[in-house]
Structure formats: C-alpha cells, structure tokens
Design an enzyme around this catalytic site. Structure first.
Site, PDB file in Angstrom:
ATOM      1  N   CYS A  14       0.835  -1.200   0.000  1.00 31.69           N
ATOM      2  CA  CYS A  14       0.000   0.000   0.000  1.00 31.69           C
ATOM      3  C   CYS A  14       0.875   1.257   0.000  1.00 31.69           C
ATOM      4  O   CYS A  14       1.525   1.537  -1.006  1.00 31.69           O
ATOM      5  CB  CYS A  14      -0.991  -0.062   1.159  1.00 31.69           C
ATOM      6  SG  CYS A  14      -2.396   1.021   0.911  1.00 31.69           S
ATOM      7  N   GLU A  17      -1.089  -8.345   5.651  1.00 32.66           N
ATOM      8  CA  GLU A  17      -0.733  -8.437   7.079  1.00 32.66           C
ATOM      9  C   GLU A  17      -1.941  -8.197   7.986  1.00 32.66           C
ATOM     10  O   GLU A  17      -1.859  -8.416   9.189  1.00 32.66           O
ATOM     11  CB  GLU A  17       0.410  -7.456   7.413  1.00 32.66           C
ATOM     12  CG  GLU A  17       0.009  -5.998   7.604  1.00 32.66           C
ATOM     13  CD  GLU A  17      -0.243  -5.234   6.294  1.00 32.66           C
ATOM     14  OE1 GLU A  17      -0.272  -5.853   5.217  1.00 32.66           O
ATOM     15  OE2 GLU A  17      -0.436  -4.008   6.372  1.00 32.66           O
ATOM     16  N   HIS A  21      -3.193  -5.132   1.795  1.00 33.38           N
ATOM     17  CA  HIS A  21      -2.554  -5.444   3.086  1.00 33.38           C
ATOM     18  C   HIS A  21      -2.780  -6.909   3.459  1.00 33.38           C
ATOM     19  O   HIS A  21      -3.756  -7.202   4.147  1.00 33.38           O
ATOM     20  CB  HIS A  21      -3.190  -4.615   4.200  1.00 33.38           C
ATOM     21  CG  HIS A  21      -3.007  -3.147   4.086  1.00 33.38           C
ATOM     22  ND1 HIS A  21      -1.997  -2.470   4.722  1.00 33.38           N
ATOM     23  CD2 HIS A  21      -3.717  -2.214   3.418  1.00 33.38           C
ATOM     24  CE1 HIS A  21      -2.090  -1.181   4.462  1.00 33.38           C
ATOM     25  NE2 HIS A  21      -3.130  -0.998   3.664  1.00 33.38           N
TER      26      HIS A  21
HETATM   27  N1  GLN Z   1      -3.673   6.434   1.032  1.00 38.04           N
HETATM   28  C1  GLN Z   1      -2.371   6.256   1.633  1.00 38.04           C
HETATM   29  C2  GLN Z   1      -1.331   7.120   0.918  1.00 38.04           C
HETATM   30  O1  GLN Z   1      -1.529   7.518  -0.152  1.00 38.04           O
HETATM   31  C3  GLN Z   1      -1.963   4.800   1.596  1.00 38.04           C
HETATM   32  C4  GLN Z   1      -2.937   3.988   2.391  1.00 38.04           C
HETATM   33  C5  GLN Z   1      -2.380   2.769   3.043  1.00 38.04           C
HETATM   34  O2  GLN Z   1      -1.168   2.553   3.089  1.00 38.04           O
HETATM   35  N2  GLN Z   1      -3.258   1.955   3.583  1.00 38.04           N
HETATM   36  O3  GLN Z   1      -0.330   7.420   1.424  1.00 38.04           O
END
Ligand code: GLN
Length: 190
Positions: free
Chosen positions: A83, A176, A174
């Site tokens: 992410c 995790e 994710h």
């Molecule tokens: N929306 C976040 C970002 O752009 C990332 C979200 C996440 O890591 N769950 O930094």
C-alpha cells in the site's frame, strides 16, 4: 540461518507485519524495527508497510533512510512495499509532486478506490502463490503504468494491484491484516 528481516517502523501498520512474519514461521529474534540507516544496516531484507506516503517520504528524507534504502536495493536487497510502501517504491506518483524512492518502474495512483469508507476485502489470485490470497484494500493505490521489465502479479477489476521486478515487490493491499501468510512466505523466499 534465517534472514534478518526489517520492517520500516517510522509510521503505519508495521506491527501487523511483524505478527504476520512470526505467523509465517520466521523467528521473532530475526525481525527488526527499522527507523534509522544504522537499523537498516543490520537487516537482509525490508518491508515498507501501509501508512501515509507524504509523511513517510518526509521522514525518510529527514533520517537519510531514503539514500540508504536505495543503495541497499541496488546491491540486491529484497524489498516489499504494501500500500503506502508500494507508493514509496514507485518511480512516479500520478498527478502530484511527491517524493518516492524510484525502485520500481511504475506510476501509481493514490487512493484509487476512493476514501476510507470504500475499504474492502477480497480474494485475489496472485502469480507465484498456490491459493488465492485474502486481500484488504484501505485507501489503496493502483499501478497505472509500468515498464516492460515489471511483472504484473495480480489484478483486481482490470486494475494492477501487485507487481515485481527482480527482488522488489509491491502490493496495493494489506495481507498483514489477515491470517494469510502466503505473501510473507513468498517474500522471505525471494
Ligand atoms: N492512502 C495512503 C497514501 O496515499 C496509503 C494507504 C495505506 O497505506 N493503507 O499514502
């Protein structure tokens, strides 16, 4: 001997990755929280967790971790970004000036599935994994462009959500936050 695995612990969901690594059978005393270049020098591979990419980008530059992560990656250290972590690995962040490490030849679009309330969980087929993985998406990015050398490992509704080039792995979601340890085991074997 088991590799020394580092989890970037500046901000975000690093504790959950540590729990997943232990669940995946990795010895707890071979897992390190990484906050400084010195911490990084003690590990053989690194997970960059979910979190907030603008904050983590600034803190990485402040601590000098940005340069040391790039150096280690160029020496072949495996890195997995989930992410926010995938955003940090990207070459380009769409539609904005934002710091990233440029370790994967990809362009990412942040928050591609909408706001926090549009978070969801689904089963995804991922190249290299035996079973579909349980994937949680929270304000997740997608990959909108990638170089020919970048392998697409998974898509969701025709959007690219997992990629790999050599030992650098990026996932929009994710794993995790579930009990599924397939991707953690995949990363430990890279
Ligand atoms: N929306 C976040 C970002 O752009 C990332 C979200 C996440 O890591 N769950 O930094």
């Amino acid at each position: 001997m088991a590799p020394q695995v580092g989890v970037l612990a500046i901000q975000g969901s690093f504790q959950k990755h540590i729990e997943s690594l232990i669940r995946a059978g990795h010895p707890a005393d071979q897992i390190y929280e990484v906050r400084t270049p010195k911490d990084l020098s003690q590990v053989d591979r690194l997970i960059i967790p979910g979190g907030e990419s603008t904050t983590v980008g600034l803190l990485m530059q402040h601590t000098g971790l940005d340069q040391t992560i790039v150096e280690r990656a160029h020496q072949g250290m495996p890195i997995w970004g989930t992410c926010m972590g995938m955003i940090m690995l990207a070459r380009t962040v769409e539609n904005r000036e934002q710091f990233s490490l440029n370790l994967l030849n990809i362009t990412v679009r942040r928050n591609a599935f909408g706001a926090q309330v549009h978070s969801f969980e689904t089963k995804l087929a991922v190249v290299g994994l035996v079973d579909p993985i349980e994937a949680v998406f929270i304000r997740a990015p997608i990959v909108t462009e990638h170089g020919p050398e970048v392998q697409v490992l998974s898509t969701f509704n025709d959007q690219i959500v997992a990629v790999q080039h050599n030992k650098i792995l990026g996932t929009s979601f994710h794993p995790e936050l579930t009990t599924d340890t397939q991707l953690h085991r995949y990363f430990l074997n890279l």
